[in-house]
Design a protein around this motif. Structure first.
Motif, PDB file in Angstrom:
ATOM      1  N   THR A 264       0.861  -1.183   0.000  1.00 44.43           N
ATOM      2  CA  THR A 264       0.000   0.000   0.000  1.00 44.43           C
ATOM      3  C   THR A 264       0.899   1.234   0.000  1.00 44.43           C
ATOM      4  O   THR A 264       2.106   1.160   0.279  1.00 44.43           O
ATOM      5  CB  THR A 264      -0.903   0.020   1.240  1.00 44.43           C
ATOM      6  N   ASP A 265       0.297   2.376  -0.302  1.00 49.60           N
ATOM      7  CA  ASP A 265       1.035   3.643  -0.348  1.00 49.60           C
ATOM      8  C   ASP A 265       2.297   3.509  -1.208  1.00 49.60           C
ATOM      9  O   ASP A 265       3.387   3.899  -0.813  1.00 49.60           O
ATOM     10  CB  ASP A 265       1.403   4.107   1.069  1.00 49.60           C
ATOM     11  N   VAL A 266       2.132   2.944  -2.401  1.00 50.12           N
ATOM     12  CA  VAL A 266       3.263   2.784  -3.319  1.00 50.12           C
ATOM     13  C   VAL A 266       3.556   4.123  -3.993  1.00 50.12           C
ATOM     14  O   VAL A 266       2.663   4.748  -4.573  1.00 50.12           O
ATOM     15  CB  VAL A 266       2.961   1.716  -4.391  1.00 50.12           C
ATOM     16  N   ARG A 267       4.797   4.527  -3.904  1.00 47.49           N
ATOM     17  CA  ARG A 267       5.219   5.758  -4.561  1.00 47.49           C
ATOM     18  C   ARG A 267       6.529   5.526  -5.290  1.00 47.49           C
ATOM     19  O   ARG A 267       7.340   4.702  -4.891  1.00 47.49           O
ATOM     20  CB  ARG A 267       5.381   6.897  -3.540  1.00 47.49           C
ATOM     21  N   ARG A 268       6.737   6.311  -6.330  1.00 51.24           N
ATOM     22  CA  ARG A 268       7.946   6.203  -7.132  1.00 51.24           C
ATOM     23  C   ARG A 268       8.378   7.586  -7.592  1.00 51.24           C
ATOM     24  O   ARG A 268       7.557   8.508  -7.684  1.00 51.24           O
ATOM     25  CB  ARG A 268       7.707   5.324  -8.362  1.00 51.24           C
ATOM     26  N   GLU A 269       9.658   7.726  -7.875  1.00 46.10           N
ATOM     27  CA  GLU A 269      10.150   8.998  -8.389  1.00 46.10           C
ATOM     28  C   GLU A 269      11.482   8.766  -9.092  1.00 46.10           C
ATOM     29  O   GLU A 269      12.239   7.845  -8.751  1.00 46.10           O
ATOM     30  CB  GLU A 269      10.314  10.024  -7.267  1.00 46.10           C
ATOM     31  N   ASP A 270      11.757   9.608 -10.071  1.00 45.01           N
ATOM     32  CA  ASP A 270      13.007   9.550 -10.823  1.00 45.01           C
ATOM     33  C   ASP A 270      13.919  10.675 -10.330  1.00 45.01           C
ATOM     34  O   ASP A 270      13.607  11.852 -10.512  1.00 45.01           O
ATOM     35  CB  ASP A 270      12.706   9.706 -12.318  1.00 45.01           C
ATOM     36  N   TRP A 271      15.038  10.292  -9.713  1.00 45.59           N
ATOM     37  CA  TRP A 271      16.007  11.274  -9.221  1.00 45.59           C
ATOM     38  C   TRP A 271      17.274  11.305 -10.069  1.00 45.59           C
ATOM     39  O   TRP A 271      18.333  11.717  -9.604  1.00 45.59           O
ATOM     40  CB  TRP A 271      16.361  10.969  -7.761  1.00 45.59           C
ATOM     41  N   SER A 272      17.179  10.885 -11.310  1.00 46.36           N
ATOM     42  CA  SER A 272      18.361  10.860 -12.173  1.00 46.36           C
ATOM     43  C   SER A 272      19.032  12.229 -12.243  1.00 46.36           C
ATOM     44  O   SER A 272      20.257  12.343 -12.180  1.00 46.36           O
ATOM     45  CB  SER A 272      17.977  10.394 -13.580  1.00 46.36           C
ATOM     46  N   TYR A 273      18.225  13.269 -12.388  1.00 51.11           N
ATOM     47  CA  TYR A 273      18.780  14.613 -12.517  1.00 51.11           C
ATOM     48  C   TYR A 273      19.427  15.087 -11.217  1.00 51.11           C
ATOM     49  O   TYR A 273      20.332  15.934 -11.224  1.00 51.11           O
ATOM     50  CB  TYR A 273      17.685  15.594 -12.945  1.00 51.11           C
ATOM     51  N   ILE A 274      19.003  14.530 -10.094  1.00 52.10           N
ATOM     52  CA  ILE A 274      19.534  14.947  -8.795  1.00 52.10           C
ATOM     53  C   ILE A 274      20.912  14.351  -8.534  1.00 52.10           C
ATOM     54  O   ILE A 274      21.778  14.990  -7.931  1.00 52.10           O
ATOM     55  CB  ILE A 274      18.554  14.554  -7.666  1.00 52.10           C
ATOM     56  N   ILE A 275      21.143  13.143  -9.007  1.00 52.19           N
ATOM     57  CA  ILE A 275      22.430  12.484  -8.721  1.00 52.19           C
ATOM     58  C   ILE A 275      23.400  12.553  -9.898  1.00 52.19           C
ATOM     59  O   ILE A 275      24.566  12.181  -9.758  1.00 52.19           O
ATOM     60  CB  ILE A 275      22.217  11.022  -8.300  1.00 52.19           C
ATOM     61  N   ALA A 276      22.952  13.021 -11.072  1.00 52.81           N
ATOM     62  CA  ALA A 276      23.782  12.996 -12.280  1.00 52.81           C
ATOM     63  C   ALA A 276      25.168  13.618 -12.103  1.00 52.81           C
ATOM     64  O   ALA A 276      26.155  13.085 -12.616  1.00 52.81           O
ATOM     65  CB  ALA A 276      23.038  13.659 -13.434  1.00 52.81           C
ATOM     66  N   PRO A 277      25.310  14.752 -11.382  1.00 56.56           N
ATOM     67  CA  PRO A 277      26.647  15.339 -11.245  1.00 56.56           C
ATOM     68  C   PRO A 277      27.649  14.453 -10.512  1.00 56.56           C
ATOM     69  O   PRO A 277      28.853  14.670 -10.602  1.00 56.56           O
ATOM     70  CB  PRO A 277      26.381  16.628 -10.443  1.00 56.56           C
ATOM     71  N   PHE A 278      27.163  13.437  -9.804  1.00 61.64           N
ATOM     72  CA  PHE A 278      28.055  12.609  -9.001  1.00 61.64           C
ATOM     73  C   PHE A 278      29.061  11.852  -9.857  1.00 61.64           C
ATOM     74  O   PHE A 278      30.232  11.746  -9.502  1.00 61.64           O
ATOM     75  CB  PHE A 278      27.224  11.624  -8.173  1.00 61.64           C
ATOM     76  N   TRP A 279      28.600  11.300 -10.999  1.00 65.43           N
ATOM     77  CA  TRP A 279      29.512  10.515 -11.831  1.00 65.43           C
ATOM     78  C   TRP A 279      30.661  11.367 -12.350  1.00 65.43           C
ATOM     79  O   TRP A 279      31.815  10.926 -12.375  1.00 65.43           O
ATOM     80  CB  TRP A 279      28.747   9.872 -12.990  1.00 65.43           C
ATOM     81  N   LYS A 280      30.365  12.583 -12.758  1.00 73.44           N
ATOM     82  CA  LYS A 280      31.428  13.471 -13.225  1.00 73.44           C
ATOM     83  C   LYS A 280      32.387  13.801 -12.090  1.00 73.44           C
ATOM     84  O   LYS A 280      33.601  13.898 -12.289  1.00 73.44           O
ATOM     85  CB  LYS A 280      30.820  14.745 -13.808  1.00 73.44           C
ATOM     86  N   ALA A 281      31.852  13.949 -10.887  1.00 75.35           N
ATOM     87  CA  ALA A 281      32.710  14.225  -9.732  1.00 75.35           C
ATOM     88  C   ALA A 281      33.616  13.035  -9.435  1.00 75.35           C
ATOM     89  O   ALA A 281      34.793  13.201  -9.094  1.00 75.35           O
ATOM     90  CB  ALA A 281      31.851  14.558  -8.510  1.00 75.35           C
ATOM     91  N   VAL A 282      33.080  11.825  -9.560  1.00 72.89           N
ATOM     92  CA  VAL A 282      33.895  10.628  -9.331  1.00 72.89           C
ATOM     93  C   VAL A 282      35.022  10.555 -10.342  1.00 72.89           C
ATOM     94  O   VAL A 282      36.173  10.268 -10.005  1.00 72.89           O
ATOM     95  CB  VAL A 282      33.025   9.350  -9.402  1.00 72.89           C
ATOM     96  N   ILE A 283      34.708  10.820 -11.609  1.00 69.35           N
ATOM     97  CA  ILE A 283      35.733  10.780 -12.647  1.00 69.35           C
ATOM     98  C   ILE A 283      36.797  11.842 -12.398  1.00 69.35           C
ATOM     99  O   ILE A 283      38.007  11.567 -12.505  1.00 69.35           O
ATOM    100  CB  ILE A 283      35.080  10.957 -14.040  1.00 69.35           C
ATOM    101  N   ARG A 284      36.382  13.036 -12.016  1.00 70.10           N
ATOM    102  CA  ARG A 284      37.375  14.083 -11.722  1.00 70.10           C
ATOM    103  C   ARG A 284      38.249  13.692 -10.542  1.00 70.10           C
ATOM    104  O   ARG A 284      39.459  13.979 -10.519  1.00 70.10           O
ATOM    105  CB  ARG A 284      36.655  15.408 -11.426  1.00 70.10           C
ATOM    106  N   SER A 285      37.666  13.031  -9.555  1.00 67.65           N
ATOM    107  CA  SER A 285      38.436  12.658  -8.365  1.00 67.65           C
ATOM    108  C   SER A 285      39.515  11.637  -8.683  1.00 67.65           C
ATOM    109  O   SER A 285      40.476  11.488  -7.923  1.00 67.65           O
ATOM    110  CB  SER A 285      37.495  12.093  -7.289  1.00 67.65           C
ATOM    111  N   SER A 286      39.340  10.922  -9.791  1.00 67.19           N
ATOM    112  CA  SER A 286      40.321   9.899 -10.154  1.00 67.19           C
ATOM    113  C   SER A 286      41.523  10.483 -10.882  1.00 67.19           C
ATOM    114  O   SER A 286      42.513   9.779 -11.097  1.00 67.19           O
ATOM    115  CB  SER A 286      39.656   8.834 -11.039  1.00 67.19           C
ATOM    116  N   LEU A 287      41.439  11.750 -11.242  1.00 67.90           N
ATOM    117  CA  LEU A 287      42.512  12.352 -12.028  1.00 67.90           C
ATOM    118  C   LEU A 287      43.585  12.961 -11.132  1.00 67.90           C
ATOM    119  O   LEU A 287      43.909  14.144 -11.208  1.00 67.90           O
ATOM    120  CB  LEU A 287      41.922  13.416 -12.966  1.00 67.90           C
ATOM    121  N   ASN A 288      44.105  12.148 -10.240  1.00 69.89           N
ATOM    122  CA  ASN A 288      45.238  12.560  -9.414  1.00 69.89           C
ATOM    123  C   ASN A 288      46.111  11.336  -9.174  1.00 69.89           C
ATOM    124  O   ASN A 288      45.674  10.195  -9.341  1.00 69.89           O
ATOM    125  CB  ASN A 288      44.786  13.197  -8.091  1.00 69.89           C
ATOM    126  N   LEU A 289      47.352  11.575  -8.796  1.00 71.89           N
ATOM    127  CA  LEU A 289      48.327  10.494  -8.703  1.00 71.89           C
ATOM    128  C   LEU A 289      47.907   9.438  -7.698  1.00 71.89           C
ATOM    129  O   LEU A 289      48.032   8.236  -7.948  1.00 71.89           O
ATOM    130  CB  LEU A 289      49.700  11.070  -8.316  1.00 71.89           C
TER     131      LEU A 289
END
Length: 333
Positions: A264-289
């Motif tokens: 009961t009380d089933v709800r759903r939502e798409d948060w793709s736009y909310i978390i999208a910047p995270f992947w770019k941040a992860v990739i940037r964080s890998s660009l160090n020695l």
């Protein structure tokens, strides 16, 4: 040689050299080469893994990669909450994601919590602190993650309220009706049997309890569609090889499974736009020695997972991959 082949060749050499430098492999050079070539071939062909291979692979992947992740990103092994989207306090963004999901699901209190696919226990410990008097139990396929989760709980003075063990989410070692909050943050995508996964969540939840699933999904099918396009399926298969994932499903598929269990009380939502910047941040964080050196030491599967971040970004950009939130109440008896 195109760029993909070049990357695969580099990963092969790194993995092969690492295997021999450890001195722990009891194989001949020929056997090592054959095994490595087979692994590379299966990766190039995006060969689907068996259920048992997935289970072993998931445990091994997180045994090898969790230490590196913690060194770079801390104890939370999930996306961050990026509102505003240009925020740079990434570890706080990960904590905020937990709080915002709980707020979205209208969770104001919890007594007994199970964290299904707990990583090194960041969510469990945060929830145990957030709701004084609550207890959280986390399960993972990774022995390293369970050990590290318990170690951090002790270091943070939370050993009495947060504990972690190795267990299969499709066959949890808990009695029926055990938890009033069933929490699964970015683990559902690893489940080879989504129906059994959802059934287990309901089995361990108390009547009237709350279930929260936050997971990667593919887009819902449009009216008249019977499947994703060939290009979309090809991209998902490539990601599956890197992250030890089975066949994907949509948020709509999850809704049907929840409703099948009488939710009961089933709800759903798409948060793709909310978390999208995270992947770019992860990739940037890998660009160090430090990160590059850690990645080189981590082995083939972790390196392949790092490369697959680019595939994830492509899927997000094309609207194929969705960051889905689902919540429901367990029916009263």
């Amino acid at each position: 040689m195109n760029m993909n082949c070049f990357i695969l060749a580099c990963l092969f050499l790194s993995s092969y050299c690492k295997a021999w430098s450890t001195g722990t492999r009891k194989t001949t050079p020929t056997m090592g080469v054959i095994s490595s070539v087979k692994r590379i071939r299966d990766s190039v062909l995006n060969k689907e893994r068996s259920r048992q291979d997935l289970k072993i692979g998931i445990a091994g992947f997180y045994d090898r990669s969790s230490k590196l992740w913690e060194e770079v990103w801390g104890e939370h092994m999930h996306h961050g909450y990026y509102i505003p989207e240009d925020r740079t306090d990434h570890q706080q963004a990960q904590i905020d994601l937990i709080d915002e999901v709980l707020k979205w699901a209208n969770v104001t209190t919890a007594k007994k919590v199970v964290d299904v696919g707990c990583g090194i226990g960041g969510s469990s410990r945060h929830i145990a602190r957030k709701y004084p008097g609550s207890t959280a139990q986390g399960i993972t396929l990774s022995p390293y993650q369970a050990y590290r989760g318990n170690e951090l709980a002790k270091e943070q003075g939370l050993e009495a309220s947060a504990s972690f063990q190795v267990a299969d989410a499709l066959d949890m070692p808990f009695t029926d009706n055990s938890f009033d909050l069933v929490w699964s943050l970015e683990s559902g995508e690893h489940m080879p049997d989504k129906e059994q996964f959802v059934n287990e969540l309901f089995r361990v939840a108390v009547p009237g309890g709350r279930i929260i699933i936050v997971t990667w999904c593919h887009r819902d099918l449009d009216p008249g569609e019977s499947s994703l396009t060939k290009k979309e399926l090809k991209l998902l298969k490539a990601i599956n090889r890197a992250y030890y994932l089975p066949e994907w499903c949509s948020v709509d598929d999850y809704v049907k499974l929840l409703e099948k269990n009488g939710a009961t009380d089933v709800r759903r939502e798409d948060w793709s736009y909310i978390i999208a910047p995270f992947w770019k941040a992860v990739i940037r964080s890998s660009l160090n020695l430090r990160s590059v050196w850690g990645l080189l030491k981590s082995g083939f599967s972790t390196q392949r997972g790092a490369y697959a971040m680019l595939l994830m970004l492509r899927g997000f950009d094309k609207g194929l991959i969705k960051f889905g939130l689902l919540t429901c109440a367990v029916p009263e008896v």
